[in-house]
Design a protein around this motif. Structure first.
Motif, PDB file in Angstrom:
ATOM      1  N   LYS A 184       2.140  14.492 -13.668  1.00  0.00           N
ATOM      2  CA  LYS A 184       0.976  14.891 -14.456  1.00  0.00           C
ATOM      3  C   LYS A 184       0.567  16.333 -14.188  1.00  0.00           C
ATOM      4  N   MET A 185       0.756  16.790 -12.972  1.00  0.00           N
ATOM      5  CA  MET A 185       0.406  18.171 -12.644  1.00  0.00           C
ATOM      6  C   MET A 185       1.251  19.151 -13.447  1.00  0.00           C
ATOM      7  N   ALA A 210       4.010   5.745  -5.503  1.00  0.00           N
ATOM      8  CA  ALA A 210       3.950   5.755  -6.965  1.00  0.00           C
ATOM      9  C   ALA A 210       2.849   6.688  -7.449  1.00  0.00           C
ATOM     10  N   PHE A 211       1.707   6.667  -6.766  1.00  0.00           N
ATOM     11  CA  PHE A 211       0.587   7.531  -7.146  1.00  0.00           C
ATOM     12  C   PHE A 211       0.945   9.005  -6.974  1.00  0.00           C
ATOM     13  N   LEU A 212       1.574   9.342  -5.858  1.00  0.00           N
ATOM     14  CA  LEU A 212       1.971  10.731  -5.616  1.00  0.00           C
ATOM     15  C   LEU A 212       3.018  11.198  -6.630  1.00  0.00           C
ATOM     16  N   PHE A 244      -5.213   6.270 -12.752  1.00  0.00           N
ATOM     17  CA  PHE A 244      -4.098   5.693 -11.990  1.00  0.00           C
ATOM     18  C   PHE A 244      -4.583   5.120 -10.655  1.00  0.00           C
ATOM     19  N   ALA A 245      -5.492   5.850 -10.000  1.00  0.00           N
ATOM     20  CA  ALA A 245      -6.011   5.387  -8.711  1.00  0.00           C
ATOM     21  C   ALA A 245      -6.741   4.053  -8.866  1.00  0.00           C
ATOM     22  N   GLU A 249       0.837  -1.214   0.000  1.00  0.00           N
ATOM     23  CA  GLU A 249       0.000   0.000   0.000  1.00  0.00           C
ATOM     24  C   GLU A 249       0.862   1.251   0.000  1.00  0.00           C
ATOM     25  N   LEU A 250       1.926   1.239   0.786  1.00  0.00           N
ATOM     26  CA  LEU A 250       2.837   2.395   0.818  1.00  0.00           C
ATOM     27  C   LEU A 250       3.521   2.580  -0.535  1.00  0.00           C
TER      28      LEU A 250
END
Length: 268
Positions: free
Chosen positions: A81-82, A73-75, A98-99, A67-68
């Motif tokens: 992307k931002m 990876a998501f952040l 992605f989520a 999960e971590l």
């Protein structure tokens, strides 16, 4: 004096952040697309907490580690992307994608049936809901085919009209739906006006302007008219340009919007 000014700026920033937060919360509650995604993601945490006592200590530690990894990876992808995405609509669409991928991946670690359930849930959301397009028009005008025909045949107050042909049912149009309104705020003047025609509501209009609804990359299409005559379009017919190539900078350069603005200022 300087301290008072600083306090005022801080107060304005706080109000701005509050308004953004309230708009996000309102969108989550009022838009089925966002609400169902939120409930789906939230359900994982509910399942995770209620079933944690069923797992062994080693499995729980391994799951937490995965999960971590997914969160990091998501952040990381969010930051990338931002920087790359020009519109919030495109950024949100990418982040939700992605989520969902990470959630299904983590669910596979927990149980295959849980992953299958989430995949089915996201499929239902995809089939029955749609990401809402940007609702603001800026200085552009929502046009019906009849209004557009009137402008093109009888002429209007503007010498130039930049018209976006989009479909409210197209994901690529939704991602770029705020580009023309934002351009119109900067470049709209007495010489050039901006308009939007929704081909999802008026599909028969597409053929009149040489737009094929069966070709995904032809939507959205931007056409610049001068005195009722088409002088330029983007993307051009039979072009290899993709909807992801549409940016404010590229449209500005293609239609020479800076030049039109300078001509207006110079009285040409």
């Amino acid at each position: 004096m300087g301290k008072k000014k600083e306090n005022k700026e801080t107060s304005i920033d706080a109000v701005e952040y509050y308004n953004i937060t309230m708009n996000i919360l309102f969108s989550i509650i009022s838009e089925p697309y966002y609400l169902f995604h939120f409930l789906s993601f939230f359900s994982y945490f509910s399942i995770r907490l209620t079933t944690s006592n069923l797992f062994s200590a080693q499995f729980t530690q391994n799951l937490l580690h995965r999960e971590l990894q997914a969160v990091v990876a998501f952040l990381t992808l969010s930051v990338v992307k931002m920087v790359k995405e020009e519109t919030w609509d495109g950024f949100i669409a990418d982040m939700l994608l992605f989520a969902k991928i990470f959630l299904v991946g983590i669910s596979l670690v927990v149980d295959f049936h849980l992953a299958l359930w989430f995949m089915l849930t996201f499929l239902v959301i995809y089939l029955f809901t749609q990401q809402p397009s940007y609702m603001g028009l800026g200085a552009s005008t929502q046009l019906t085919p009849l209004q557009l025909e009137t402008l093109l045949t009888e002429g209007g107050t503007s010498r130039f009209w930049l018209v976006e042909f989009r479909s409210s049912f197209s994901s690529s149009c939704i991602r770029t739906s705020r580009i023309l309104p934002e351009l119109s705020i900067t470049f709209s003047n007495k010489n050039i006006s901006f308009g939007v025609v929704d081909l999802g509501l008026f599909p028969n209009t597409a053929e009149r302007f040489g737009i094929s609804l069966g070709v995904p990359d032809q939507l959205p299409t931007y056409i610049l008219f001068e005195n009722a005559e088409e002088i330029s379009r983007f993307p051009e017919m039979h072009s290899s340009t993709k909807s992801s190539d549409i940016t404010k900078k590229r449209l500005c350069r293609h239609f020479e919007l800076d030049k039109h603005l300078l001509d207006y200022i110079g009285g040409k």
